[in-house]
Design an enzyme around this catalytic site. Structure first.
Site, PDB file in Angstrom:
ATOM      1  N   GLY A 165       1.079  -2.419  65.813  1.00 46.70           N
ATOM      2  CA  GLY A 165      -0.258  -1.854  65.197  1.00 46.70           C
ATOM      3  C   GLY A 165      -0.604  -0.356  65.901  1.00 46.70           C
ATOM      4  O   GLY A 165       0.507   0.661  65.834  1.00 46.70           O
ATOM      5  N   HIS A 178      -6.426   0.649  77.792  1.00 48.73           N
ATOM      6  CA  HIS A 178      -7.467   1.395  77.252  1.00 48.73           C
ATOM      7  C   HIS A 178      -8.873  -0.158  77.200  1.00 48.73           C
ATOM      8  O   HIS A 178     -10.134   0.234  77.164  1.00 48.73           O
ATOM      9  CB  HIS A 178      -7.343   2.066  75.809  1.00 48.73           C
ATOM     10  N   TYR A 228     -10.422   1.476  70.013  1.00 48.14           N
ATOM     11  CA  TYR A 228      -8.816   0.665  69.819  1.00 48.14           C
ATOM     12  C   TYR A 228      -8.573   0.059  71.467  1.00 48.14           C
ATOM     13  O   TYR A 228      -8.002  -0.861  71.288  1.00 48.14           O
ATOM     14  CB  TYR A 228      -7.417   2.052  70.565  1.00 48.14           C
TER      15      TYR A 228
HETATM   16  N1  LIG Z   1       3.131   3.073  74.421  1.00 47.25           N
HETATM   17  C1  LIG Z   1       2.588   3.059  75.982  1.00 47.25           C
HETATM   18  O1  LIG Z   1       2.707   3.477  76.984  1.00 47.25           O
HETATM   19  C2  LIG Z   1       1.599   1.776  75.290  1.00 47.25           C
HETATM   20  C3  LIG Z   1       0.128   1.678  76.676  1.00 47.25           C
HETATM   21  C4  LIG Z   1      -0.074   0.490  76.099  1.00 47.25           C
HETATM   22  C5  LIG Z   1      -0.488  -0.237  75.144  1.00 47.25           C
HETATM   23  N2  LIG Z   1       0.660   0.158  73.546  1.00 47.25           N
HETATM   24  C6  LIG Z   1       0.855  -1.181  73.211  1.00 47.25           C
HETATM   25  O2  LIG Z   1       1.941  -1.187  72.896  1.00 47.25           O
HETATM   26  C7  LIG Z   1       2.261  -1.087  71.434  1.00 47.25           C
HETATM   27  C8  LIG Z   1       3.804  -0.625  71.678  1.00 47.25           C
HETATM   28  O3  LIG Z   1       3.214   0.979  71.880  1.00 47.25           O
HETATM   29  P1  LIG Z   1       4.505   2.072  71.047  1.00 47.25           P
HETATM   30  O4  LIG Z   1       4.029   3.567  71.898  1.00 47.25           O
HETATM   31  O5  LIG Z   1       5.055   2.107  70.818  1.00 47.25           O
HETATM   32  O6  LIG Z   1       3.187   2.189  69.668  1.00 47.25           O
HETATM   33  P2  LIG Z   1       4.093   3.108  68.546  1.00 47.25           P
HETATM   34  O7  LIG Z   1       3.076   3.532  68.158  1.00 47.25           O
HETATM   35  O8  LIG Z   1       4.170   4.835  69.022  1.00 47.25           O
HETATM   36  O9  LIG Z   1       4.406   2.063  67.529  1.00 47.25           O
HETATM   37  C9  LIG Z   1       3.540   1.157  67.504  1.00 47.25           C
HETATM   38  C10 LIG Z   1       4.707   0.937  65.959  1.00 47.25           C
HETATM   39  O10 LIG Z   1       3.310  -0.217  64.641  1.00 47.25           O
HETATM   40  C11 LIG Z   1       3.555  -0.686  63.783  1.00 47.25           C
HETATM   41  N3  LIG Z   1       2.374  -0.134  62.379  1.00 47.25           N
HETATM   42  C12 LIG Z   1       1.606   0.140  62.582  1.00 47.25           C
HETATM   43  N4  LIG Z   1       0.482  -0.171  62.009  1.00 47.25           N
HETATM   44  C13 LIG Z   1       1.224  -1.032  61.328  1.00 47.25           C
HETATM   45  C14 LIG Z   1       0.138  -2.472  60.499  1.00 47.25           C
HETATM   46  N5  LIG Z   1      -0.413  -1.983  59.529  1.00 47.25           N
HETATM   47  N6  LIG Z   1       1.028  -3.500  60.281  1.00 47.25           N
HETATM   48  C15 LIG Z   1       3.009  -3.391  60.627  1.00 47.25           C
HETATM   49  N7  LIG Z   1       2.982  -2.384  62.261  1.00 47.25           N
HETATM   50  C16 LIG Z   1       2.219  -1.779  61.966  1.00 47.25           C
HETATM   51  C17 LIG Z   1       3.873   0.930  63.791  1.00 47.25           C
HETATM   52  O11 LIG Z   1       4.559   1.725  62.288  1.00 47.25           O
HETATM   53  C18 LIG Z   1       5.005   1.945  65.183  1.00 47.25           C
HETATM   54  O12 LIG Z   1       6.218   1.354  64.021  1.00 47.25           O
HETATM   55  C19 LIG Z   1       1.311  -0.681  70.792  1.00 47.25           C
HETATM   56  O13 LIG Z   1       0.992  -2.175  70.058  1.00 47.25           O
HETATM   57  C20 LIG Z   1       0.606  -0.271  72.235  1.00 47.25           C
HETATM   58  O14 LIG Z   1      -1.035  -0.211  71.293  1.00 47.25           O
HETATM   59  C21 LIG Z   1       1.335   0.791  74.401  1.00 47.25           C
END
Ligand SMILES: NC(=O)c1ccc[n+]([C@@H]2O[C@H](COP(=O)([O-])OP(=O)(O)OC[C@H]3O[C@@H](n4cnc5c(N)ncnc54)[C@H](O)[C@@H]3O)[C@@H](O)[C@H]2O)c1
Length: 273
Positions: A71, A111, A134
């Site tokens: 996402g 968030h 978001y």
């Molecule tokens: N990184 C953090 O500390 C953190 C904190 C809170 C929540 N999250 C959640 O954890 C998850 C992973 O986070 P992250 O930091 O690895 O994010 P990131 O943005 O690095 O990775 C997200 C991945 O989702 C894929 N993606 C986006 N849109 C897409 C679609 N329409 N169809 C298919 N794939 C799609 C992207 O290509 C990407 O590789 C996310 O859902 C994020 O909201 C992360």
């Protein structure tokens, strides 16, 4: 051995889990929009655009448990959030139901509750207070998980991830940091804990400065190992160089709260918990 699907496998968290999960779940299938550049021959990958249910169904076929990271992972234009996180999450849960998936771990976010003040300790019973489109999409994902858990019996764990990384990055992250192996422990609870139906937990390590009461996670068997306090002296010294942000520094969601903020800040500060 269960077959586990990891969506968002090409992202920042995905890259870490691709190293940590195979010893635990050897039958791991990765999915994202496109294959990670460093995909190895031993990794299985299925490309899927989350807003296209036919593609999601192909990724979910034959799967027992899903770790749904895929996402848009920060604030963004509504259309992007709508397609990736709202329609995308719906497609994932619906395809999983059809495929007979037993467990889903949903990567929710702090968030979803960003508009609580840092002075208030919140548990997972509080109402959502998203700080962004978001954050709204993450609250939607938690609601979707409850629907698929109670209506269809899919065991769902929503992890309100704070900030994942090798180390906390600033003062705010001392409160919300989640270390990689601690995330794996939470994921294992979501996929393996007997009798789990629907749970929401905070994705944080053993953080002395936490503003979350994560006792539900502990009741489910979570024993975080990493401690953000080990980095505190260094982080607090560096924080002196970061410009203060009255709104962002007051609320848990930080800059996500300050962006586009147009409310009466003095009034909000006086609200009783
Ligand atoms: N990184 C953090 O500390 C953190 C904190 C809170 C929540 N999250 C959640 O954890 C998850 C992973 O986070 P992250 O930091 O690895 O994010 P990131 O943005 O690095 O990775 C997200 C991945 O989702 C894929 N993606 C986006 N849109 C897409 C679609 N329409 N169809 C298919 N794939 C799609 C992207 O290509 C990407 O590789 C996310 O859902 C994020 O909201 C992360």
């Amino acid at each position: 051995m269960p077959r586990i699907l990891l969506t968002g496998a090409g992202g920042g968290i995905g890259a870490r889990l691709r190293k940590l999960l195979p010893p635990i779940y050897p039958d791991l299938v990765l999915s994202d929009l496109k294959a990670p550049a460093d995909l190895t021959p031993s990794e299985k990958f299925v490309a899927a655009e989350l807003s296209d249910i036919a593609q999601v169904k192909k990724a979910v076929a034959g799967i027992d448990g899903v770790i749904h990271l895929g996402g848009f992972s920060v604030e963004g234009p509504w259309d992007t959030i709508l397609n990736a996180n709202i329609i995308g999450a719906y497609n994932l849960f619906e395809a999983a139901r059809e495929a007979g998936v037993k467990r889903i771990v949903f990567a929710s976010s702090n968030h979803a509750v960003g508009f609580y003040p840092r002075s208030q300790t919140i548990d997972t019973q509080v109402q959502v207070r998203p700080d962004s489109r978001y954050g709204v999409s993450k609250a939607f994902g938690e609601a979707l998980a409850a629907f698929y858990a109670f209506k269809f019996g899919i065991g769902c764990l929503c992890i309100r991830i704070g900030n994942l990384g090798e180390r906390p990055l600033d003062e705010r992250r001392l409160s919300i940091w989640l270390e990689n192996s601690d995330l794996v422990s939470l994921i294992r609870i979501g996929l393996e804990r007997e009798g789990l139906l629907y749970e929401v937990v905070y994705g944080m390590s053993d953080n002395k400065r936490a503003w979350w009461d994560n006792s539900r996670a502990r009741e489910l068997g979570y024993l975080p190992k990493a401690r953000s306090e080990d980095f505190a002296a260094e982080i607090l010294a560096a924080q002196k160089n970061i410009k203060p942000d009255p709104v962002g520094d007051f609320f848990q969601g930080g800059t996500f709260c300050a962006d586009e903020f147009a409310n009466d800040f003095d009034m909000l500060k006086k609200l009783k918990p």
